[in-house]
Design a protein around this motif. Structure first.
Motif, PDB file in Angstrom:
ATOM      1  N   CYS A   1       0.949  -1.107   0.000  1.00  0.00           N
ATOM      2  CA  CYS A   1       0.119   0.058  -0.179  1.00  0.00           C
ATOM      3  C   CYS A   1       0.807   1.283   0.040  1.00  0.00           C
ATOM      4  CB  CYS A   1      -0.707  -0.130   1.234  1.00  0.00           C
ATOM      5  SG  CYS A   1      -2.229  -1.333   1.331  1.00  0.00           S
ATOM      6  N   ALA A   2       1.935   1.189   0.820  1.00  0.00           N
ATOM      7  CA  ALA A   2       2.838   2.345   0.752  1.00  0.00           C
ATOM      8  C   ALA A   2       3.433   2.689  -0.554  1.00  0.00           C
ATOM      9  CB  ALA A   2       4.022   2.294   1.900  1.00  0.00           C
ATOM     10  N   ALA A   3       4.016   1.520  -1.260  1.00  0.00           N
ATOM     11  CA  ALA A   3       4.533   1.541  -2.488  1.00  0.00           C
ATOM     12  C   ALA A   3       3.599   2.302  -3.639  1.00  0.00           C
ATOM     13  CB  ALA A   3       5.003   0.236  -3.107  1.00  0.00           C
ATOM     14  N   ALA A   4       2.052   1.874  -3.463  1.00  0.00           N
ATOM     15  CA  ALA A   4       1.138   2.426  -4.389  1.00  0.00           C
ATOM     16  C   ALA A   4       1.003   3.671  -4.005  1.00  0.00           C
ATOM     17  CB  ALA A   4      -0.052   1.499  -4.291  1.00  0.00           C
ATOM     18  N   GLY A   5       0.700   4.089  -2.777  1.00  0.00           N
ATOM     19  CA  GLY A   5       0.391   5.512  -2.233  1.00  0.00           C
ATOM     20  C   GLY A   5       1.717   6.482  -2.615  1.00  0.00           C
ATOM     21  N   GLY A   6       2.967   5.882  -2.628  1.00  0.00           N
ATOM     22  CA  GLY A   6       3.967   6.792  -2.742  1.00  0.00           C
ATOM     23  C   GLY A   6       3.922   7.147  -4.315  1.00  0.00           C
ATOM     24  N   PHE A   7       3.770   6.199  -5.288  1.00  0.00           N
ATOM     25  CA  PHE A   7       3.647   6.620  -6.704  1.00  0.00           C
ATOM     26  C   PHE A   7       2.525   7.464  -6.979  1.00  0.00           C
ATOM     27  CE2 PHE A   7       5.931   2.590  -7.178  1.00  0.00           C
ATOM     28  CZ  PHE A   7       6.871   2.884  -8.358  1.00  0.00           C
ATOM     29  N   VAL A   8       1.571   7.413  -6.323  1.00  0.00           N
ATOM     30  CA  VAL A   8       0.351   8.315  -6.439  1.00  0.00           C
ATOM     31  C   VAL A   8       0.753   9.995  -5.851  1.00  0.00           C
ATOM     32  CG1 VAL A   8      -1.891   9.057  -5.607  1.00  0.00           C
ATOM     33  CG2 VAL A   8      -1.297   6.696  -6.308  1.00  0.00           C
ATOM     34  N   SER A   9       1.471   9.681  -4.859  1.00  0.00           N
ATOM     35  CA  SER A   9       1.785  11.105  -4.172  1.00  0.00           C
ATOM     36  C   SER A   9       2.815  11.771  -4.998  1.00  0.00           C
ATOM     37  CB  SER A   9       2.510  10.804  -2.837  1.00  0.00           C
ATOM     38  OG  SER A   9       3.848  10.171  -2.995  1.00  0.00           O
ATOM     39  N   LEU A  10       3.653  11.081  -5.565  1.00  0.00           N
ATOM     40  CA  LEU A  10       4.698  11.684  -6.750  1.00  0.00           C
ATOM     41  C   LEU A  10       4.013  12.248  -8.041  1.00  0.00           C
ATOM     42  CD1 LEU A  10       7.661   9.242  -6.565  1.00  0.00           C
ATOM     43  CD2 LEU A  10       7.440  11.370  -5.626  1.00  0.00           C
ATOM     44  N   TYR A  11       2.974  11.607  -8.320  1.00  0.00           N
ATOM     45  CA  TYR A  11       2.044  11.930  -9.440  1.00  0.00           C
ATOM     46  C   TYR A  11       1.355  13.369  -9.274  1.00  0.00           C
ATOM     47  CZ  TYR A  11      -1.072  11.970 -13.285  1.00  0.00           C
ATOM     48  OH  TYR A  11      -1.975  12.487 -14.505  1.00  0.00           O
TER      49      TYR A  11
END
Length: 733
Positions: A533-543
């Motif tokens: 979940c953190a990895a997915a949320g991290g990609f979204v936060s960068l986008y």
């Protein structure tokens, strides 16, 4: 006697209110007249010419109806509201004394005189009763005559003394109210219906005189007398049609007055009186058998005051103000509360539909308003707001359990979609508020209770997950819509509201899925879930370039790593399988997630702030390698049971890992990797020379030292062989 004292108090309040409103009216006249004077001076000011040829303004330059201010001071400069006078202190003191004298001689004397007349009539009735001077019918007739005389004198006096006439007329109305009360309650000359008709007539006369005199205090006094009538003429019986029919006539009169006069105080007074009368009847006489009567009249009163609050905008085209908005809100709240108290015990299953229909009424009114003025926009948004609040209320009334959460999430998404058409901050605010309610309901109610799997054993298809799927879809959809229109959002929405919605979506996902693991799976799934979940949320936060969401991601990775090190490092020796075990699987998943996120940070580092580039990227790299080395070391410890072999294997593994890390640092031009490799080699040197020398047998010492020596020589060779390239890397970094 209590009613008599009440009327006296009302008269005093009427006089005070009359004076206050008259002062306001005079000040408004002064202001408007000064504006007219300035406009007139600007239009008629003669042109500047030479002294030798003076020009006299022609008569045509002067308006035909221009007031002549030199002969007589206009009425609005009367001593009641004389503007500030410039002059000597003696002149100012003289002006103030004249103003005080006027107030004492006119207003105070008039008010006290009116009260004295009412009190005198009361004492006259008392004296006549005690001494039998005149019979009962004569007393009542005399009261009506005195009231008529006072109103006649007031009509005559108003032309020359506009503030004096309404007071006399109001006094006459009070005498009429008192006479009717005596005729019904004291002497029993007339029946209750006749007395009601008489009171209606007196109230109508008061309203008519108020319109004729343009006197709000007189209208307020007449309406107050009308609402006191049910208390003065009460016979103690339950007659809702007579009572509410009479109140409806009073309210309709207010609606008619609102068409011609902007007397909002009169509307507020009538609303309060209607609410009090209805509440008293409901508390004393209402039974479920009378639900139709109670609901019908409540609807009638609601409709009247809804029209009253809107007539100023639609008919008189006046700007709506706080009083209109307050009447809209309070009228809606009291009507819905009364309807819920009446209908819910009898028709509970229909209350949700009733609430939705009530909301649609306000949506329809909002759509009718097409005017683009500031007042129209405010009123339209206010009506939308009331409708949205009613929809929010309808959800828990109509639904139960997890359907409430799903319905709220759907409503939040609908509001976000509606904003595409309205582009309204108010609508978006309600969307945010609904999703906040949804989030807390998911966290507190829908995920905290154990939800058993479905009959076929599908634990990820239970009611909790069913609810979460809908919430996640609606919330993510709303975030996508708002992100698509982010340029239309206010600054505080971009920096606070939208990131908080993203965080709510992220946190709800973690919370619900963690609850599933707690109920149905082993604990080693926790760090796997969190890191994914953190990895997915991290990609979204960068986008979306949200630091707030990235901070939540960093904390989640930290929690995953701590859980791995503290709870997943040890395995049951009886169930241990080398490499292919739960620990290795959990570590591998977390390491892969951290490494993937570290790669994304390096790739999109221009999105990061300076502190993130300098701290987070190196720490992510070090964390991934530390967890990898920790996992390998734990596997070595569990595989090799003999202490000599285990210690030697650790030295060899750490050494080879260091050389691999060093090679990767040279190839990837990473100083962090190279320095980490050198630091790890230092640990190996310390372990081999101090620990292995004293604890290992000779053969294992030989293997440890030879391996370390070869690796160190190879390291030195690499640094000398690629000295120029490494120097270039360092400079380039």
């Amino acid at each position: 006697m209590d009613i008599f004292l009440l009327i006296i108090i009302v008269i005093i309040g009427f006089i005070y209110l009359s004076g206050r409103i008259s002062n306001l009216e005079e000040q408004l006249r002064v202001f408007r007249s000064q504006e007219d004077l300035r406009d007139l001076e600007g239009k008629t000011r003669p042109q500047v010419v030479k002294e030798s040829s003076p020009v006299v303004p022609q008569e045509s330059a002067i308006p035909e109806k221009m007031p002549v201010y030199t002969q007589q001071a206009p009425r609005f400069f009367s001593s009641a509201n004389t503007p500030k006078t410039e002059g000597s202190p003696a002149q100012i003191q003289q002006t103030n004394d004249s103003q005080l004298e006027f107030k004492l001689g006119s207003k105070l004397a008039t008010g006290v005189g009116a009260v004295a007349v009412i009190v005198g009539m009361g004492f006259f009735l008392q004296y006549a009763i005690e001494n039998n001077l005149i019979n009962e019918s004569a007393r009542v007739i005399l009261g009506f005559i005195v009231g008529a005389v006072l109103m006649g004198v007031g009509e005559f006096a108003r032309q020359k003394y506009p503030q004096y006439g309404p007071v006399l007329s109001g006094t006459g109305l009070g005498v009429w109210y008192l006479s009717l009360y005596a005729a019904f309650n004291l002497y029993h000359f007339v029946t209750q219906p006749v007395a009601f008709v008489g009171m209606i007539f007196v109230t109508a006369c008061g309203i008519a005189l108020a319109l004729r005199y343009n006197s709000l205090p007189l209208a307020v006094f007449a309406q107050l007398g009308g609402f006191l009538t049910p208390f003065m003429l009460s016979g103690g019986s339950n007659s809702p049609h007579t009572l509410f029919g009479y109140i409806a006539i009073l309210d309709i009169g207010v609606l008619v007055v609102a068409r011609w006069k902007s007397w909002k105080l009169l509307s507020v007074e009538s609303f309060i009186g209607t609410a009090l009368v209805y509440a008293l009847w409901f508390s004393q006489y209402y039974t479920s058998a009378q639900y139709a009567v109670a609901q019908g009249y409540a609807t009638l009163f609601f409709a009247i005051f809804l029209l009253v609050s809107l007539v100023h905008f639609f008919v008189r085209h006046e700007q709506t103000d706080e009083s209109d908005f307050a009447l809209l809100v309070i009228n809606s709240a009291l009507y819905y509360g009364a309807s819920y108290a009446i209908l819910n015990p009898l028709f509970h299953d229909w209350m949700g539909l009733f609430t939705v229909a009530f909301a649609l009424l306000y949506f329809s009114l909002a759509l009718i308003i097409k005017e683009q003025s500031e007042s129209g926009s405010k009123l339209r948004l206010f009506l939308w707001s009331i409708g949205i609040i009613l929809l929010i209320i309808a959800v828990p009334i109509q639904f139960e359990k997890y359907w409430i959460t799903i319905a709220w999430a759907a409503l939040g998404f609908a509001l976000a979609a509606l904003d595409f058409k309205l582009n309204s901050r108010t609508v978006r605010f309600f969307s945010y508020a609904v999703f906040v309610l949804t989030f807390f309901r998911v966290i507190i109610f829908d995920s905290m209770f154990l939800v058993s799997p479905t009959p076929d054993g599908l634990v990820w298809a239970n009611t909790r997950m069913f609810t979460f799927y809908f919430v996640f879809i609606f919330l993510s959809g709303a975030i996508a819509l708002l992100w698509h229109r982010r340029d239309d959002l206010e600054d505080d929405e971009k920096t606070t509201a939208l990131p908080l919605l993203m965080f709510a979506d992220y946190a709800a996902t973690l919370w619900v899925l963690s609850a599933q693991i707690h109920d149905f799976h082993k604990e080693f799934w926790y760090p796997i879930l969190w890191s994914v979940c953190a990895a997915a949320g991290g990609f979204v936060s960068l986008y979306v370039q949200s630091k707030f969401l990235r901070v939540a991601v960093y904390l989640t990775f930290i929690a995953s790593a701590i859980h791995l090190l503290v709870f997943e490092s040890d395995l049951d020796p009886k169930l241990y399988t080398p490499i292919f075990n739960e620990r290795a699987f959990a570590f591998f998943a977390v390491i892969l997630a951290i490494a993937g996120f570290a790669w994304a940070l390096r790739k999109y580092k221009e999105v990061l702030e300076d502190d993130e580039r300098q701290i987070v990227i190196p720490v992510s790299f070090l964390a991934a390698n530390f967890l990898t080395l920790w996992m390998i070391s734990r596997e070595v410890i569990d595989i090799f049971k003999t202490a000599n072999i285990r210690n030697m294997a650790l030295s060899v593994v750490w050494t080879f890992y260091a050389i691999i890390l060093l090679g990767a640092g040279i190839i990837r031009k990473s100083s962090v990797a190279r320095l980490s490799a050198i630091f790890l080699l230092g640990i190996v040197v310390f372990k081999v020379f101090l620990f292995d020398t004293s604890n290992l047998d000779t053969f294992y010492r030989f293997v440890s030292f030879i391996t370390l020596g070869v690796i160190l020589l190879l390291t030195g060779y690499l640094y000398n062989r690629f000295k120029d390239r490494i120097t270039e890397f360092i400079r380039g970094e």
